[in-house]
Write an enzyme that holds these catalytic residues in place. Structure first.
Site, PDB file in Angstrom:
ATOM      1  N   ARG A   1       0.804  -1.233   0.000  1.00  0.00           N
ATOM      2  CA  ARG A   1       0.000   0.000   0.000  1.00  0.00           C
ATOM      3  C   ARG A   1       0.833   1.278   0.000  1.00  0.00           C
ATOM      4  O   ARG A   1       0.571   2.195  -0.778  1.00  0.00           O
ATOM      5  CB  ARG A   1      -0.909   0.051   1.255  1.00  0.00           C
ATOM      6  CG  ARG A   1      -2.228  -0.614   1.111  1.00  0.00           C
ATOM      7  CD  ARG A   1      -2.612  -1.221   2.433  1.00  0.00           C
ATOM      8  NE  ARG A   1      -1.634  -2.247   2.739  1.00  0.00           N
ATOM      9  CZ  ARG A   1      -1.704  -3.497   2.271  1.00  0.00           C
ATOM     10  NH1 ARG A   1      -2.737  -3.854   1.571  1.00  0.00           N
ATOM     11  NH2 ARG A   1      -0.777  -4.399   2.527  1.00  0.00           N
ATOM     12  N   THR A   2       1.783   1.364   0.907  1.00  0.00           N
ATOM     13  CA  THR A   2       2.508   2.634   1.055  1.00  0.00           C
ATOM     14  C   THR A   2       3.250   2.964  -0.232  1.00  0.00           C
ATOM     15  O   THR A   2       3.154   4.077  -0.757  1.00  0.00           O
ATOM     16  CB  THR A   2       3.479   2.550   2.254  1.00  0.00           C
ATOM     17  OG1 THR A   2       2.734   2.112   3.386  1.00  0.00           O
ATOM     18  CG2 THR A   2       4.108   3.895   2.556  1.00  0.00           C
TER      19      THR A   2
ATOM     20  N   LYS B   1      26.056  -3.178  -1.194  1.00  0.00           N
ATOM     21  CA  LYS B   1      27.537  -3.138  -1.236  1.00  0.00           C
ATOM     22  C   LYS B   1      28.112  -2.427  -0.030  1.00  0.00           C
ATOM     23  O   LYS B   1      29.315  -2.225   0.062  1.00  0.00           O
ATOM     24  CB  LYS B   1      27.989  -2.397  -2.501  1.00  0.00           C
ATOM     25  CG  LYS B   1      27.497  -2.970  -3.800  1.00  0.00           C
ATOM     26  CD  LYS B   1      27.963  -2.060  -4.956  1.00  0.00           C
ATOM     27  CE  LYS B   1      27.062  -2.194  -6.160  1.00  0.00           C
ATOM     28  NZ  LYS B   1      27.194  -1.039  -7.067  1.00  0.00           N
TER      29      LYS B   1
ATOM     30  N   ARG C   1      11.006   3.825   3.398  1.00  0.00           N
ATOM     31  CA  ARG C   1      10.619   2.834   4.421  1.00  0.00           C
ATOM     32  C   ARG C   1      11.883   2.086   4.794  1.00  0.00           C
ATOM     33  O   ARG C   1      12.666   1.689   3.928  1.00  0.00           O
ATOM     34  CB  ARG C   1       9.573   1.860   3.891  1.00  0.00           C
ATOM     35  CG  ARG C   1       9.420   0.669   4.833  1.00  0.00           C
ATOM     36  CD  ARG C   1       8.211  -0.140   4.561  1.00  0.00           C
ATOM     37  NE  ARG C   1       7.005   0.594   4.891  1.00  0.00           N
ATOM     38  CZ  ARG C   1       5.782   0.058   4.845  1.00  0.00           C
ATOM     39  NH1 ARG C   1       5.637  -1.197   4.492  1.00  0.00           N
ATOM     40  NH2 ARG C   1       4.720   0.770   5.163  1.00  0.00           N
TER      41      ARG C   1
ATOM     42  N   HIS D   1       4.706   5.729  11.672  1.00  0.00           N
ATOM     43  CA  HIS D   1       4.205   5.607  10.289  1.00  0.00           C
ATOM     44  C   HIS D   1       3.254   6.792  10.088  1.00  0.00           C
ATOM     45  O   HIS D   1       2.044   6.632  10.015  1.00  0.00           O
ATOM     46  CB  HIS D   1       3.490   4.263  10.131  1.00  0.00           C
ATOM     47  CG  HIS D   1       3.299   3.814   8.716  1.00  0.00           C
ATOM     48  ND1 HIS D   1       3.429   4.662   7.627  1.00  0.00           N
ATOM     49  CD2 HIS D   1       2.955   2.603   8.212  1.00  0.00           C
ATOM     50  CE1 HIS D   1       3.188   3.973   6.522  1.00  0.00           C
ATOM     51  NE2 HIS D   1       2.900   2.721   6.848  1.00  0.00           N
TER      52      HIS D   1
HETATM   53  N1   CP Z   1      -0.342  -0.060   5.768  1.00  0.00           N
HETATM   54  C1   CP Z   1       0.868  -0.300   5.238  1.00  0.00           C
HETATM   55  O1   CP Z   1       1.870   0.334   5.589  1.00  0.00           O
HETATM   56  O2   CP Z   1       0.849  -1.278   4.292  1.00  0.00           O
HETATM   57  P1   CP Z   1       2.122  -1.759   3.460  1.00  0.00           P
HETATM   58  O3   CP Z   1       3.063  -2.416   4.450  1.00  0.00           O
HETATM   59  O4   CP Z   1       1.601  -2.707   2.430  1.00  0.00           O
HETATM   60  O5   CP Z   1       2.756  -0.549   2.853  1.00  0.00           O
END
Ligand code: CP
Length: 307
Positions: A55-56, A84, A105, A133
């Site tokens: 999703r993110t 590396k 991320r 998040h």
């Molecule tokens: N909600 C969320 O962060 O989903 P993903 O891990 O799929 O990005």
């Protein structure tokens, strides 16, 4: 409206209630706007995913493309020079020459903050370890506002992995700014960390802790389910003790408030039985859909677009 131009989005704690409301209002405006397809024309987003995501990553990509911008990056750090041994600092310093905004991320708590300190370009935290998040939280708040008509003074229960779940850590801090009543449902092993509870107490927020969903389900407006985060457990035996601790079943919803909405940041593993998906209470797929306008608002704001 206050300017967000050039500002990094690292932790929800960095944002005032007014900032949050302003971002949510921008998301609503963007969602309803027809002529948004060129707002970010010529802008480039670097998308650096050192951890798995559906999703993110994809909603940030869709958000950027939907505003006329373009995307560079990687979804697997094993095909980047991190493999590396390149440091995150060096990667960030270099990427600032290729992009106007950086989405990251990373499995390590604090990685997004380190990156923001390494560059003049805005960094957006797409989830750092067990820490924060913030863009998911803005999506959650946008969804709560849409479904309840307000964010303030609601009773919200968070269920599942409250120890390792970054979504609940961010969301609890944000809801505290809106004076919500919070209930935390988890096994003893996965309680909300004490430093978050201390922070809530300092903010004057009342919260309760439970072990069973049934203890609270009849008295809440939002049920926020979460996955047990297998990848964060240092010891798999501990994970096995709690892996299937909560599954929400249809019959558990017999005596809930009519306005109850069930949210989940997703992915779900087995926390919500699929026969709930078609009930009016279920709202997790709409929540995921809200990822695009909310992330479009964030990108437009940090890139200084005048709306
Ligand atoms: N909600 C969320 O962060 O989903 P993903 O891990 O799929 O990005």
């Amino acid at each position: 409206m206050k300017s967000f131009k050039g500002r990094s989005i690292i932790s929800i704690i960095d944002f005032s209630t007014e900032d949050i409301i302003s971002i949510l209002e921008t998301a609503k405006e963007i969602e309803n706007r027809k002529d948004k397809g060129t707002l970010l024309q010529g802008k480039i987003m670097a998308s650096l995913f050192f951890e798995p995501s559906t999703r993110t990553r994809l909603s940030f990509d869709a958000a950027m493309h939907g505003l006329g911008g373009s995307v560079v990056g990687f979804a697997d750090p094993n095909i980047s020079s991190a493999k590396k041994g390149e440091t995150l600092h060096d990667t960030t310093k270099m990427i600032e020459n290729y992009a106007d905004v950086i989405v990251v991320r990373h499995p390590l708590d604090g990685a997004a903050r380190l990156m923001a300190d390494s560059t003049t370009k805005p960094v957006i935290n797409g989830g750092d370890g067990t820490n924060q998040h913030p863009t998911q939280t803005l999506i959650d708040l946008y969804t709560i506002k849409k479904t309840q008509g307000r964010i303030t003074d609601l009773h919200i229960a968070m269920v599942g992995d409250l120890k390792y779940g970054r979504t609940v850590h961010s969301l609890a801090m944000a809801l505290a700014k809106f004076k919500c009543r919070l209930s935390f449902v988890s096994p003893a092993l996965l309680r909300m960390p004490q430093y978050h509870l201390d922070e809530l107490r300092k903010m004057g927020i009342s919260y309760e802790e439970y072990t069973n969903i049934e203890e609270v389900i009849g008295d809440i407006d939002i049920l926020y389910m979460t996955r047990i985060q297998k990848e964060r457990f240092p010891d798999l035996d501990e994970y096995n003790k709690v892996k299937n601790v909560y599954t929400l079943h249809r019959e558990m919803l017999e005596h809930v408030r009519p306005n109850l909405r069930i949210l989940h940041p997703l992915p779900r593993v087995n926390e919500i039985s699929t026969d709930i998906d078609d009930l009016p209470y279920a709202h997790y797929f709409q929540q995921a859909a809200n990822g695009v306008p909310v992330r479009q608002a964030i990108l437009a704001l940090v890139l200084g677009v005048k709306l």
